[in-house]
Scaffold this motif. Structure first.
Motif, PDB file in Angstrom:
ATOM      1  N   ASN A   1      -3.430  -2.701 -13.761  1.00  0.00           N
ATOM      2  CA  ASN A   1      -3.822  -1.400 -13.226  1.00  0.00           C
ATOM      3  C   ASN A   1      -3.157  -1.234 -11.861  1.00  0.00           C
ATOM      4  OD1 ASN A   1      -5.120   0.819 -12.003  1.00  0.00           O
ATOM      5  ND2 ASN A   1      -7.013   0.444 -13.140  1.00  0.00           N
ATOM      6  N   ARG A   2      -2.044  -0.508 -11.829  1.00  0.00           N
ATOM      7  CA  ARG A   2      -1.318  -0.376 -10.563  1.00  0.00           C
ATOM      8  C   ARG A   2      -2.096   0.447  -9.545  1.00  0.00           C
ATOM      9  NH1 ARG A   2       1.442   4.402  -9.920  1.00  0.00           N
ATOM     10  NH2 ARG A   2       1.688   5.726 -11.774  1.00  0.00           N
ATOM     11  N   HIS A   3      -2.936   1.364 -10.011  1.00  0.00           N
ATOM     12  CA  HIS A   3      -3.742   2.149  -9.070  1.00  0.00           C
ATOM     13  C   HIS A   3      -4.781   1.247  -8.388  1.00  0.00           C
ATOM     14  CE1 HIS A   3      -1.891   5.779 -10.579  1.00  0.00           C
ATOM     15  NE2 HIS A   3      -2.228   5.441 -11.823  1.00  0.00           N
TER      16      HIS A   3
ATOM     17  N   TYR B   1       0.825  -1.207   0.000  1.00  0.00           N
ATOM     18  CA  TYR B   1       0.000   0.000   0.000  1.00  0.00           C
ATOM     19  C   TYR B   1       0.865   1.265   0.000  1.00  0.00           C
ATOM     20  CZ  TYR B   1      -3.537   3.402   1.474  1.00  0.00           C
ATOM     21  OH  TYR B   1      -4.372   4.486   1.546  1.00  0.00           O
ATOM     22  N   PHE B   2       1.881   1.293   0.854  1.00  0.00           N
ATOM     23  CA  PHE B   2       2.646   2.529   1.015  1.00  0.00           C
ATOM     24  C   PHE B   2       3.798   2.683   0.024  1.00  0.00           C
ATOM     25  CE2 PHE B   2       0.694   2.739   5.319  1.00  0.00           C
ATOM     26  CZ  PHE B   2       0.187   4.024   5.219  1.00  0.00           C
ATOM     27  N   VAL B   3       4.202   1.607  -0.647  1.00  0.00           N
ATOM     28  CA  VAL B   3       5.287   1.757  -1.614  1.00  0.00           C
ATOM     29  C   VAL B   3       4.897   2.725  -2.723  1.00  0.00           C
ATOM     30  CG1 VAL B   3       4.629  -0.164  -3.145  1.00  0.00           C
ATOM     31  CG2 VAL B   3       7.044   0.461  -2.894  1.00  0.00           C
ATOM     32  N   ALA B   4       3.596   2.873  -2.949  1.00  0.00           N
ATOM     33  CA  ALA B   4       3.108   3.780  -3.996  1.00  0.00           C
ATOM     34  C   ALA B   4       2.795   5.177  -3.475  1.00  0.00           C
ATOM     35  CB  ALA B   4       1.855   3.181  -4.643  1.00  0.00           C
TER      36      ALA B   4
ATOM     37  N   VAL C   1       7.209   1.245  -8.313  1.00  0.00           N
ATOM     38  CA  VAL C   1       5.964   0.642  -7.823  1.00  0.00           C
ATOM     39  C   VAL C   1       5.508  -0.472  -8.760  1.00  0.00           C
ATOM     40  CG1 VAL C   1       3.509   1.065  -7.400  1.00  0.00           C
ATOM     41  CG2 VAL C   1       5.230   2.704  -6.590  1.00  0.00           C
ATOM     42  N   LEU C   2       5.509  -0.185 -10.054  1.00  0.00           N
ATOM     43  CA  LEU C   2       5.063  -1.195 -11.010  1.00  0.00           C
ATOM     44  C   LEU C   2       5.986  -2.414 -10.979  1.00  0.00           C
ATOM     45  CD1 LEU C   2       3.003  -1.974 -13.104  1.00  0.00           C
ATOM     46  CD2 LEU C   2       4.312  -0.695 -14.829  1.00  0.00           C
ATOM     47  N   ALA C   3       7.289  -2.184 -10.857  1.00  0.00           N
ATOM     48  CA  ALA C   3       8.236  -3.303 -10.775  1.00  0.00           C
ATOM     49  C   ALA C   3       7.950  -4.171  -9.553  1.00  0.00           C
ATOM     50  CB  ALA C   3       9.669  -2.780 -10.730  1.00  0.00           C
TER      51      ALA C   3
END
Length: 643
Positions: free
Chosen positions: A546-548, A463-466, A485-487
């Motif tokens: 969808n990373r979001h 959650y917080f990495v983004a 984040v995507l990686a």
């Protein structure tokens, strides 16, 4: 550095079946003050002194089997070459997994030669002078008969820890570890354990008996040796660490929970020492109930250059706590005593080795976390050894696109260390539980407790990495955060698929960290648009679409997992894990296994530790401690067996 330069260091040493054997290096040890070097050596000796405790906890036959196997390997002249090859292979797996049960699947593996051929090798070793672990009046034939089923019968005592044995089966009776003898869950109704973490429970004709682990109790010989080395270490320790070591010695003498708690508090309060150790009955993963602690030890020193990011995250722990996506009543109003460091490991033993964690947050006692804080460490040299020994084909085979491969090549190591820090520092160190649980959610959640807690910590990290705040405080470069984040999300999704290679029989996951990863990814697949399952050329891929949605879903699931833990909701924990975390499709597993085997990729990694050797003057005083890197797994295991 005393051996190789970084450029020519060998990391991957050998393959043993599905296992990679990798050397760990400890940068900076040569530059430690002599006092710290000597402290590391004494603490390492304490770590080795307790190694046999975990062997015995894991399986009642372990120590006898190990001594027989090591006798054969060290007295092998004249033995049949094919038999010796089979025994060597089995023994290396036995060392890796601390017994005949796979550390990840919990299932038994057996010796791949005939009983008669093995008997000939044992008899040959005895004739060559090997000392065998014979009981009083016992012959070699009787010893081999006693070990026949543990060594050769895969269905005899087949699972070391079985938290999901099926309808009507008992989790303790179905587990083959040595934490309980003749005990079923029903026997514990109304029974109050005085030594819940550090004892074995035995059912006798008069009822349950606790065998506390302490001096004068079970494992007294090993614990006495641990204490001797800890007391030898105290003169070289800082004031804070010396206080913690004295408290640990007291606990080892009494076994009392109050003394264990006093040690945990003293250990948490020591936040300045460069050298530190974790030593004791700590993690409860091996106990199907999630109560009994497995013995382990780590010895390490702080790596100042690598600690900056972890320290920054710890300094902002209150910021993260205030923004946890769960019910505000379970947020801490004042985060206390959270420290974080990147470390270089010089010794791991017991439940921590040869397969090692990459991050640790202790103590596990929720009440101490809430009141006094916790200490988090990321094992930098372990993470480096993993990264340096992982072949590029591993990512390529399970990544959907070249873009995904490129992101992994550039950011996987960075993102992995970042999320490990968030998992350990913020994840495990966060949150409150209902006062009704008296600071012990594990008692309510029972066999589900460890998997739920690991899921909670992973979800905090995901959650917080983004969160843009990480860039604002300088932990990640703002211009690259989206790629980082995507990686990480892609790596996490891949891991849930690729980890199936470790479970080559059955359709059920037993290991708690694996259950937690499976739970998160399959919940996201079922409840969000974050992930999709795609196929190409007969191969399955887990794709982040969808990373979001991934982050939003992680937040929603985190809120529920925190509620489950905070309220001790046993039924909800069981339902969540059973639906998403325990079961898998055998056909998918078979596909993953085939892809991995085709590329000859390892399924898991075991490590060779650095070796510390004291240098003494003519009077016997230690004037230096040298570090070297054995790069020989069997030689190190045989050496440890003589300690």
């Amino acid at each position: 550095m005393t051996t190789e330069t970084r450029i020519d260091r060998p990391y991957l040493l050998e393959r043993v079946g599905e296992a990679a054997i990798v050397q760990i290096y400890a940068d900076g040890f040569d530059h430690l003050p002599l006092r710290d070097k000597i402290l590391c050596w004494h603490l390492s000796q304490a770590a080795l002194a307790g190694r046999d405790i975990y062997y015995d906890q894991r399986y009642a036959h372990n120590l006898t089997i190990r001594r027989v196997l090591e006798a054969v390997l060290t007295h092998s002249s004249g033995s049949d070459a094919a038999v010796l090859e089979a025994v060597t292979h089995y023994t290396k797996l036995f060392w890796i997994h601390t017994g005949p049960f796979n550390n990840l699947t919990a299932r038994k593996f057996v010796l791949a030669c005939s009983p008669d051929a093995f008997a000939a090798a044992v008899t040959n070793a005895a004739a060559a002078g090997a000392a065998l672990p014979l009981e009083a009046g016992e012959s070699i034939d009787q010893l081999l008969a006693r070990l026949h089923r543990p060594l050769f019968d895969k269905e005899f005592e087949r699972i070391v820890t079985n938290k999901s044995p099926g309808a009507g089966a008992d989790i303790l009776e179905s587990s083959s570890n040595n934490l309980y003898v003749g005990v079923e869950m029903a026997d514990l109704e109304g029974f109050e354990e005085r030594y819940p973490l550090n004892s074995r429970l035995v059912k006798t004709s008069t009822g349950l008996v606790e065998e506390p682990y302490r001096i004068g109790g079970k494992y007294s010989r090993e614990i006495t040796r641990i204490v001797d080395h800890l007391e030898a270490a105290i003169p070289y320790a800082t004031e804070g660490m010396a206080a913690a070591l004295r408290a640990l010695v007291t606990f080892y003498r009494t076994g009392d929970t109050a003394d264990r708690r006093a040690y945990d508090i003293a250990w948490v309060r020591d936040q300045q020492s460069t050298v530190d150790t974790m030593n004791g009955f700590i993690e409860v993963y091996m106990d199907a109930r999630g109560v009994k602690g497995s013995w382990e030890a780590l010895v390490y020193y702080v790596h100042p250059e690598k600690t900056a990011a972890a320290k920054t995250i710890a300094e902002h722990a209150q910021w993260f706590e205030d923004r946890m996506p769960w019910d505000p009543k379970y947020r801490k109003s004042k985060v206390t005593g959270v420290t974080a460091r990147a470390i270089e490991v010089v010794m791991e033993s017991g439940d921590a080795a040869p397969m090692t964690p990459i991050g640790v947050n202790l103590p596990n006692d929720q009440e101490i976390r809430e009141t006094y804080g916790s200490k988090s460490v990321s094992l930098s040299n372990v993470s480096e050894a993993y990264e340096k020994s992982t072949p590029r084909e591993y990512r390529k085979e399970f990544a959907w696109s070249q873009d995904e491969v490129d992101r992994a090549e550039q950011w996987a190591a960075f993102a992995g260390e970042l999320t490990t820090n968030l998992h350990e520092i913020i994840g495990h160190g966060s949150g409150l539980v209902s006062p009704a649980l008296n600071g012990a959610p594990e008692k309510a959640l029972k066999e589900h407790s460890s998997a739920i807690e690991e899921a909670r910590a992973d979800l905090v990290a995901l959650y917080f990495v983004a969160d843009p705040h990480l860039a604002a405080i300088g932990v990640v470069p703002a211009e690259s955060q989206d790629d980082i984040v995507l990686a990480e999300y892609e790596a996490y999704a891949r891991n849930a698929l690729v980890q199936l290679r470790r479970i080559r029989e059955g359709t059920q996951i037993e290991e708690d960290h694996m259950r937690n990863r499976q739970l998160i990814v399959h919940w996201l697949l079922a409840n969000t648009s974050a992930l999709t399952v795609s196929t190409r050329d007969g191969k399955t891929y887990y794709r982040v679409t969808n990373r979001h949605a991934f982050r939003e879903g992680a937040g929603r699931l985190l809120a529920e997992v925190q509620r489950i833990r905070a309220e001790g909701d046993y039924a909800a924990a069981g339902a969540l894990l059973d639906t998403y975390g325990v079961h898998f499709d055998a056909a998918l597993r078979d596909e993953v296994v085939a892809r991995v085997d085709r590329l000859d990729l390892a399924s898991y990694t075991a490590f060779v530790m650095p070796k510390l050797t004291p240098v003494r003057d003519a009077g016997g005083e230690i004037v230096d401690v040298e570090i070297s890197y054995p790069k020989d797994f069997a030689a190190q295991m045989l050496e440890y067996g003589q300690v």
